[in-house]
Design an enzyme around this catalytic site. Structure first.
Site, PDB file in Angstrom:
ATOM      1  N   GLY A  68      45.091  44.861  48.571  1.00 31.17           N
ATOM      2  CA  GLY A  68      44.832  46.035  47.749  1.00 31.17           C
ATOM      3  C   GLY A  68      43.849  46.986  48.385  1.00 31.17           C
ATOM      4  N   ASP A  70      43.300  47.336  51.969  1.00 23.72           N
ATOM      5  CA  ASP A  70      43.955  47.936  53.136  1.00 23.72           C
ATOM      6  C   ASP A  70      45.467  47.799  52.944  1.00 23.72           C
ATOM      7  OD1 ASP A  70      44.608  48.979  55.583  1.00 23.72           O
ATOM      8  OD2 ASP A  70      43.566  47.478  56.770  1.00 23.72           O
ATOM      9  N   LYS A  71      46.015  48.647  52.103  1.00 15.74           N
ATOM     10  CA  LYS A  71      47.397  48.497  51.665  1.00 15.74           C
ATOM     11  C   LYS A  71      48.401  48.591  52.806  1.00 15.74           C
ATOM     12  CE  LYS A  71      46.819  50.183  46.918  1.00 15.74           C
ATOM     13  NZ  LYS A  71      47.471  49.053  46.221  1.00 15.74           N
ATOM     14  N   ASN A 116      42.639  49.556  37.589  1.00 18.96           N
ATOM     15  CA  ASN A 116      43.600  50.230  38.456  1.00 18.96           C
ATOM     16  C   ASN A 116      45.022  50.057  37.945  1.00 18.96           C
ATOM     17  OD1 ASN A 116      45.636  48.972  40.584  1.00 18.96           O
ATOM     18  ND2 ASN A 116      44.051  47.410  40.206  1.00 18.96           N
ATOM     19  N   PHE A 120      51.514  49.630  43.572  1.00 21.02           N
ATOM     20  CA  PHE A 120      52.032  49.259  44.901  1.00 21.02           C
ATOM     21  C   PHE A 120      52.357  50.490  45.756  1.00 21.02           C
ATOM     22  CE2 PHE A 120      53.987  44.893  43.487  1.00 21.02           C
ATOM     23  CZ  PHE A 120      52.723  44.365  43.389  1.00 21.02           C
ATOM     24  N   SER A 184      51.028  41.351  39.713  1.00 24.37           N
ATOM     25  CA  SER A 184      50.422  42.651  39.411  1.00 24.37           C
ATOM     26  C   SER A 184      50.917  43.131  38.052  1.00 24.37           C
ATOM     27  CB  SER A 184      50.788  43.682  40.483  1.00 24.37           C
ATOM     28  OG  SER A 184      50.393  44.984  40.074  1.00 24.37           O
ATOM     29  N   ASN A 186      51.078  46.214  37.234  1.00 24.09           N
ATOM     30  CA  ASN A 186      51.360  47.648  37.357  1.00 24.09           C
ATOM     31  C   ASN A 186      52.760  47.989  37.847  1.00 24.09           C
ATOM     32  OD1 ASN A 186      48.675  48.294  36.559  1.00 24.09           O
ATOM     33  ND2 ASN A 186      47.979  47.732  38.610  1.00 24.09           N
ATOM     34  N   THR A 187      53.607  46.971  38.047  1.00 23.10           N
ATOM     35  CA  THR A 187      55.028  47.183  38.304  1.00 23.10           C
ATOM     36  C   THR A 187      55.779  46.613  37.116  1.00 23.10           C
ATOM     37  OG1 THR A 187      54.831  47.097  40.719  1.00 23.10           O
ATOM     38  CG2 THR A 187      56.986  46.580  39.776  1.00 23.10           C
ATOM     39  N   LYS A 219      50.567  34.418  44.540  1.00 26.08           N
ATOM     40  CA  LYS A 219      49.418  34.978  43.818  1.00 26.08           C
ATOM     41  C   LYS A 219      49.757  35.063  42.341  1.00 26.08           C
ATOM     42  CE  LYS A 219      45.933  38.628  44.115  1.00 26.08           C
ATOM     43  NZ  LYS A 219      45.429  39.748  44.939  1.00 26.08           N
ATOM     44  N   THR A 247      42.751  34.879  41.220  1.00 28.91           N
ATOM     45  CA  THR A 247      43.882  35.457  40.515  1.00 28.91           C
ATOM     46  C   THR A 247      43.986  36.944  40.824  1.00 28.91           C
ATOM     47  OG1 THR A 247      42.522  36.035  38.601  1.00 28.91           O
ATOM     48  CG2 THR A 247      43.586  33.895  38.549  1.00 28.91           C
ATOM     49  N   ASN A 248      45.048  37.547  40.281  1.00 30.41           N
ATOM     50  CA  ASN A 248      45.206  38.999  40.291  1.00 30.41           C
ATOM     51  C   ASN A 248      44.339  39.599  39.177  1.00 30.41           C
ATOM     52  OD1 ASN A 248      46.413  41.604  40.831  1.00 30.41           O
ATOM     53  ND2 ASN A 248      48.242  40.537  41.528  1.00 30.41           N
ATOM     54  N   THR A 249      44.542  40.877  38.892  1.00 32.65           N
ATOM     55  CA  THR A 249      43.762  41.539  37.843  1.00 32.65           C
ATOM     56  C   THR A 249      44.249  41.117  36.457  1.00 32.65           C
ATOM     57  OG1 THR A 249      45.251  43.459  37.919  1.00 32.65           O
ATOM     58  CG2 THR A 249      43.272  43.532  39.294  1.00 32.65           C
TER      59      THR A 249
END
Length: 366
Positions: A68, A70-71, A116, A120, A184, A186-187, A219, A247-249
C-alpha cells in the site's frame, strides 16, 4: 524532531499529495548512490539475535514495509537503505486502475489512524513488470521483495482466479514471495473471496503455475470472525499456503474520537473505507493469536496493524508473528520509527531472557 517540527508542516499538505511526494523522493534517493548515506541515518544496528530465515529467505530483523505504501514498486531501491528487512509492494492488479474518486485518503490524528478507500490504484501487472525488468531490480535489491496481488475491479468475482493468475505470471520473476490480497474493503465484493471455496479456486491455479515453489501468502481481514478464520486455515495444507498476513484495514469505527475529517467535514462514521493505525492494534493482535493457536505455530505470520512502537511490535511477536510490517506508523512517527522498533526489540529480548527472536514468537501462549 519529526513529530515536533516536520510533521506539523507536512500535515498541512493533502495526504495523497504528500504520499506522492514521499514516493518520488524515495525513488530519487534510492537511485542516487551518493544519497544512500543520508537514508542510512535511520538504519538500525545489526543484531544477530533478530535474524531469521523463512521460506529460504534471510531477514536481518522482523520489520518490513507494508503493501500500500509503494503501490507500483517505484521506490524499492530506497527501502533497504532506510533499514527495512524486507518490503512488500502493491497491491497490483492485472488491469491498470485509477482507483476510487478523490478524496480517498484521510488522516485521523486524534486516533493515530488513517482512513483510506484508495481502490487498488496502480499501473497494472504488465507495466510494473516492465519497470522492474528495465531496472534489473533483482540484481541490486538486498532484501526480500514481496508482491501483493489483488483483483481488478472490473473483473467479476467468478473470473477472479484468472485475474490473479495473470498478475502472478507477469510478476513471477521479480517476487521473492507473493501475497493473495482478498481482504481490502475498497474493491466491491473482494472480501467474499476469503470464503474457503472461492479462495481455494484462486490458490490452486497459482500453485500450478508456481514452478519455483515461491511462497504464496494470504492477507486476511481483521473483521473475520473466529469461525471464518478457522475455516480459511483449513486451506493451509491442501493449497500450500506459506504464511498469513494479519491483518488488512478494518471497517469498524469503534472507539474513534475524531469527529470530523478535514477534507470533507464528515464524520469517519459516514465515510467509506478501511481504518489503519492505532484503532486496529488490538484486533490485529487477536487475529495473529488465533492463527497461531489454530495452526500450532506451524505457519509463519506477518503481523500488521497499529505498530508504532517497540511495545506494539513485541506484542505481536509474542502473540505469534514472525515478521512485522508498518505503514501508518511511518505517517505519524517518521522514518526514525524503523530504528526505534528494531533497537527496542533487541532490548525486549534482553529483558525477557530470550537468546533470539525465535524463542519470543508466540511466547505468550506458553
Amino acid at each position: 524532531m519529526y513529530r515536533r517540527t516536520l510533521r506539523p508542516l507536512l500535515f498541512r499538505l493533502d495526504p495523497e499529495a504528500l504520499h506522492r511526494l514521499t514516493i518520488a523522493a524515495a525513488r530519487q534517493f534510492g537511485r542516487t548512490p551518493i544519497a544512500h548515506p543520508l537514508l542510512r541515518t535511520w538504519h538500525p544496528p545489526t543484531d544477530t539475535r533478530l535474524q531469521q530465515t523463512l521460506w529460504g529467505l534471510s531477514f536481518a530483523h522482523p520489520l518490513g514495509l507494508a503493501a500500500g505504501f509503494d503501490k507500483n514498486a517505484e521506490a524499492i531501491a530506497a527501502w533497504p537503505h532506510l533499514g527495512f528487512a524486507f518490503a512488500e509492494v502493491g497491491t497490483i492488479t492485472a488491469r491498470a486502475q485509477t482507483g476510487n474518486p478523490q478524496p480517498r485518503l484521510f488522516r485521523l490524528p486524534a486516533d493515530g489512524a488513517v482512513l483510506n478507500r484508495m481502490g487498488f490504484n496502480n499501473r497494472g501487472a504488465a507495466a510494473v513488470a516492465r519497470q522492474l525488468e528495465a531496472e534489473s531490480v533483482r540484481q541490486h535489491l538486498s532484501i526480500p521483495l514481496g508482491i501483493n496481488l489483488g483483483k481488478s475491479k472490473i473483473i467479476p468475482l467468478e473470473e477472479a482466479a484468472d485475474d490473479y493468475a495473470f498478475s502472478f505470471e507477469q510478476l513471477y520473476a521479480f517476487g521473492d514471495y507473493f501475497v493473495v490480497n482478498v481482504s481490502s474493503p475498497n474493491t466491491p465484493g473482494l472480501r467474499q473471496l476469503q470464503a474457503k471455496g472461492a479462495l481455494r479456486d484462486i490458490l490452486m491455479p497459482l500453485q500450478a503455475r508456481n514452478r519455483d515453489r515461491k511462497p504464496i501468502l494470504v492477507k486476511i481481514a481483521p473483521d473475520l470472525n473466529e469461525a471464518d478464520i478457522d475455516d480459511l486455515l483449513t486451506l493451509v495444507e491442501p493449497c500450500q499456503i506459506a504464511g498469513i498476513i494479519a491483518t488488512n484495514t478494518t471497517l469498524s469505527r469503534d472507539r474513534l474520537t475524531t469527529q470530523r475529517l478535514a477534507a470533507t467535514g464528515k464524520s469517519p462514521q459516514d465515510e467509506s473505507g478501511g481504518i489503519s493505525g492505532k484503532p486496529l492494534r488490538s484486533r490485529s493482535t487477536e487475529v495473529i493469536a488465533r492463527v497461531w493457536q489454530q495452526t500450532a505455530g506451524c505457519i509463519p505470520i506477518i503481523g500488521v496493524g497499529g505498530i508504532d512502537s517497540a511495545e506494539a511490535a513485541w506484542e505481536k511477536i509474542t502473540a505469534g508473528a514472525s515478521l512485522l510490517q508498518i505503514y501508518t506508523g511511518l505517517v505519524y512517527e517518521g522514518p526514525a520509527l524503523i530504528e526505534a522498533i528494531v533497537t527496542g526489540l533487541s532490548a525486549k529480548l534482553a529483558a525477557s531472557g530470550y537468546d533470539n527472536i525465535h524463542e519470543a514468537i508466540g511466547s505468550q501462549h506458553g
